[in-house]
Motif scaffolding. Structure first.
Motif, short mmCIF file in Angstrom:
data_model
loop_
_atom_site.label_atom_id
_atom_site.label_comp_id
_atom_site.label_asym_id
_atom_site.label_seq_id
_atom_site.Cartn_x
_atom_site.Cartn_y
_atom_site.Cartn_z
N GLY A 98 0.82 -1.21 0.00
CA GLY A 98 0.00 0.00 0.00
C GLY A 98 0.85 1.26 0.00
N LEU A 99 1.99 1.21 0.69
CA LEU A 99 2.90 2.36 0.68
C LEU A 99 3.40 2.65 -0.73
CD1 LEU A 99 5.16 1.91 3.85
CD2 LEU A 99 3.59 3.79 3.37
N ASN A 100 3.74 1.59 -1.45
CA ASN A 100 4.24 1.78 -2.82
C ASN A 100 3.16 2.34 -3.73
OD1 ASN A 100 6.43 1.27 -4.85
ND2 ASN A 100 4.82 -0.02 -5.75
N THR A 101 1.91 1.83 -3.54
CA THR A 101 0.80 2.35 -4.34
C THR A 101 0.60 3.83 -4.08
OG1 THR A 101 -0.30 0.19 -4.32
CG2 THR A 101 -1.67 2.13 -4.79
N ALA A 102 0.62 4.23 -2.83
CA ALA A 102 0.46 5.65 -2.49
C ALA A 102 1.63 6.48 -3.03
CB ALA A 102 0.36 5.81 -0.97
N TYR A 103 2.83 5.91 -2.97
CA TYR A 103 4.00 6.62 -3.48
C TYR A 103 3.89 6.85 -4.99
CZ TYR A 103 8.72 7.38 -5.20
OH TYR A 103 9.81 7.88 -5.85
N LEU A 104 3.42 5.81 -5.73
CA LEU A 104 3.24 5.98 -7.17
C LEU A 104 2.20 7.05 -7.48
CD1 LEU A 104 3.32 2.26 -8.40
CD2 LEU A 104 5.11 3.98 -8.60
N GLY A 105 1.15 7.11 -6.66
CA GLY A 105 0.15 8.16 -6.82
C GLY A 105 0.74 9.54 -6.57
N LEU A 106 1.61 9.64 -5.57
CA LEU A 106 2.28 10.92 -5.30
C LEU A 106 3.13 11.36 -6.47
CD1 LEU A 106 3.49 10.57 -1.58
CD2 LEU A 106 1.90 12.28 -2.46
N THR A 107 3.94 10.46 -6.97
CA THR A 107 4.84 10.83 -8.07
C THR A 107 4.07 11.17 -9.34
OG1 THR A 107 5.10 8.47 -8.65
CG2 THR A 107 6.74 9.43 -7.17
N VAL B 148 -1.42 0.15 -12.93
CA VAL B 148 -0.57 -1.02 -12.70
C VAL B 148 -1.44 -2.13 -12.14
CG1 VAL B 148 1.43 -1.92 -11.47
CG2 VAL B 148 1.42 0.45 -12.26
N GLY B 149 -1.52 -3.24 -12.85
CA GLY B 149 -2.39 -4.33 -12.44
C GLY B 149 -1.90 -5.07 -11.20
N ALA B 150 -2.80 -5.85 -10.65
CA ALA B 150 -2.46 -6.66 -9.47
C ALA B 150 -1.49 -7.76 -9.87
CB ALA B 150 -3.73 -7.26 -8.90
N PRO B 151 -0.59 -8.15 -8.94
CA PRO B 151 0.34 -9.23 -9.26
C PRO B 151 -0.39 -10.56 -9.44
CG PRO B 151 0.46 -8.68 -6.93
CD PRO B 151 -0.43 -7.67 -7.55
N GLN C 298 -1.80 -2.20 -8.26
CA GLN C 298 -0.61 -1.72 -7.54
C GLN C 298 -0.31 -0.24 -7.80
OE1 GLN C 298 2.65 -4.91 -7.31
NE2 GLN C 298 1.63 -5.42 -9.24
N GLY C 299 -1.31 0.52 -8.27
CA GLY C 299 -1.10 1.95 -8.40
C GLY C 299 -1.12 2.40 -9.85
#
Length: 473
Positions: free
Chosen positions: A6-15, A46-49, A63-64
């Motif tokens: 979830g942190l990575n998803t939020a980070y991708l949204g930020l960028t 980005v699709g789910a793994p 995944q974001g």
């Protein structure tokens, strides 16, 4: 997805939101930049793994977001329309400007024009007819004749100067064209390098487009896009720019109006003697004006005007001399010439008055005595005839005026078409501040939401890592 995911998803949204804010800011900053094309970030989810095993079924969040690139919102068809409009406007505008100058050099109607000089000349002959052999009327006539010859010569010299100036400007334009081609080739090399490395070359493409448009306005260049991001530019059906290389053009032909050598033409530096056909641009206008006179008046406007000046000077001389030779002066001299030209020189440039006093002016019929003024009167009436030099000059002025007016109308239509093409492209490619402000606000809210999501995940992880198991201690 794990909590850390979830942190990575939020980070991708930020960028992604930050990129959107940056692009909107870039667009706003260049809202007034000539030739700038607005940009937008290209995003994809980005699709789910992929999951395997007995528990692989069930819905799963993605995944974001992925920022795939920054798109330049240009349109190649509209760009081509702008270049075509620039080519026609360049051609029509140059011809219109020069034909207006040609028309202005006639000084018609006006006190400095040939029409006024002709009227004064014929009137002076009438004065000599009334007072044959007298010095004062003869002096007025000689002065009027010399003034007329000088006016014709000055008009011809103005054409010669205009022709020489246009040829010099055309030479400079060819150098500018070669420099523009070299710049497009350099831009191609940079764009291909940047694109291959995954960078954004949008601003460089905008700069290349402006230079390509300048080539079109100069020589009617046509642009073809290549898969590697480069473009080829064609002039007269052949490439002046091919990828990262370019070819030079040169201007050849006569160096002065009516001088030795073949007609002025544009050639490839590596293929001398072969003319480059032009279908538009300032150079096409210049070359058309520099063309030599041709049968039926199909040559260049300036050379045709010069030929008309020569034809007028020759007719004036021949008509006056034909009557003047049949008479005698007050002193009894006969078979006298009034006008003369220099053999081998343009008639308009070398026209001069032969007599220097009343003794050289034929005024009456042979044997009629010193007081007969019939020949002088007959010369005075030449200007009223149907095929007179006056009628010829009037036709010349009318023809040049008509050509100038037609060129001005062509310029107005070409400018309107060019402006319409630019407007059509601008409607899709130029920056709208309202639209960019909306984009800016949307990305700011997206950034704030992603930040809040990241904070929430961070707080949850803090509880799980630092506070789980404390109950009951």
């Amino acid at each position: 997805m794990s909590t850390f995911g979830g942190l990575n998803t939020a980070y991708l949204g930020l960028t992604a939101a930050q990129q959107g804010i940056n692009v909107a800011g870039q667009n706003i900053a260049n809202a007034g930049t000539d030739g700038y094309t607005r940009q937008r970030i290209e995003q994809s989810a980005v699709g789910a793994p992929a999951r395997t095993g007995p528990f692989a079924a069930g819905a799963q969040a993605g995944q974001g977001v992925s920022v795939d690139g920054i798109a330049r919102l240009g349109n190649s068809f509209l760009d081509a329309g702008v270049r075509s409009g620039a080519a026609q406007a360049g051609y029509a505008g140059y011809r219109s400007t020069e034909l207006q100058q040609l028309e202005g050099s006639l000084n018609e109607p006006g006190p400095a024009g040939i029409s006024t000089a002709l009227q004064t000349f014929w009137s002076s002959w009438q004065g000599v007819s009334n007072n044959p052999g007298e010095a004062a009327p003869a002096g007025v006539l000689l002065q009027a004749g010399t003034s007329l010859a000088n006016t014709v010569s000055a008009g011809y010299k103005a054409l010669d100067s205009q022709w020489t100036r246009i040829r010099g400007e055309a030479q400079t334009t060819v150098a500018t064209l070669n420099d523009a081609a070299a710049r497009v080739a350099s831009f191609n090399a940079t764009i291909r390098s940047v694109t291959a490395s995954g960078g954004s070359a949008n601003e460089i493409i905008d700069a290349r487009n402006k230079v390509s448009e300048s080539i079109a306005s100069l020589a009617g260049g046509i642009v073809r896009d290549n898969p590697d991001g480069t473009v080829d530019v064609f002039v007269g059906g052949n490439a002046i720019v091919s990828g990262t290389s370019h070819r030079d053009l040169t201007l050849s032909g006569q160096a002065s109006m009516g001088g030795p050598g073949y007609a002025v033409q544009l050639e490839w530096a590596d293929r001398p003697g072969v003319a480059v056909p032009l279908d538009g641009g300032k150079l096409a206008g210049a070359v058309s004006l520099l063309a030599p006179a041709a049968a039926g008046g199909a040559g260049g406007a300036i050379s045709e005007a010069a030929a008309s000046y020569n034809a007028f000077a020759a007719k004036l001389m021949n008509d006056v001399n034909a009557v003047h030779r049949t008479g005698q002066s007050a002193t009894g001299a006969s078979n006298l010439e009034f006008f003369a030209t220099t053999p081998g020189a343009p008639a308009a440039l070398s026209l001069s008055v032969v007599p220097t006093s009343a003794a050289g002016i034929a005024t009456g019929n042979p044997g009629s005595g010193a007081l007969d003024g019939k020949i002088a009167d007959a010369v005075a009436q030449i200007g009223t005839g149907q095929g007179s030099p006056d009628a010829l000059w009037s036709g010349i002025v009318t023809g040049i005026g008509t050509a100038s007016q037609s060129a001005q109308q062509h310029q107005q239509l070409a400018d309107a078409a060019s402006a319409a093409a630019v407007g059509q492209r601008s409607s899709g490619a130029s920056v709208s501040l309202d639209e960019e402000n909306i984009s800016l606000l949307s990305n700011q809210h997206a950034y704030q939401a992603a930040a809040r999501a990241m904070t929430a995940v961070d707080e949850a992880l803090d509880v799980l890592i630092n506070h789980t198991g404390l109950v009951g201690r």
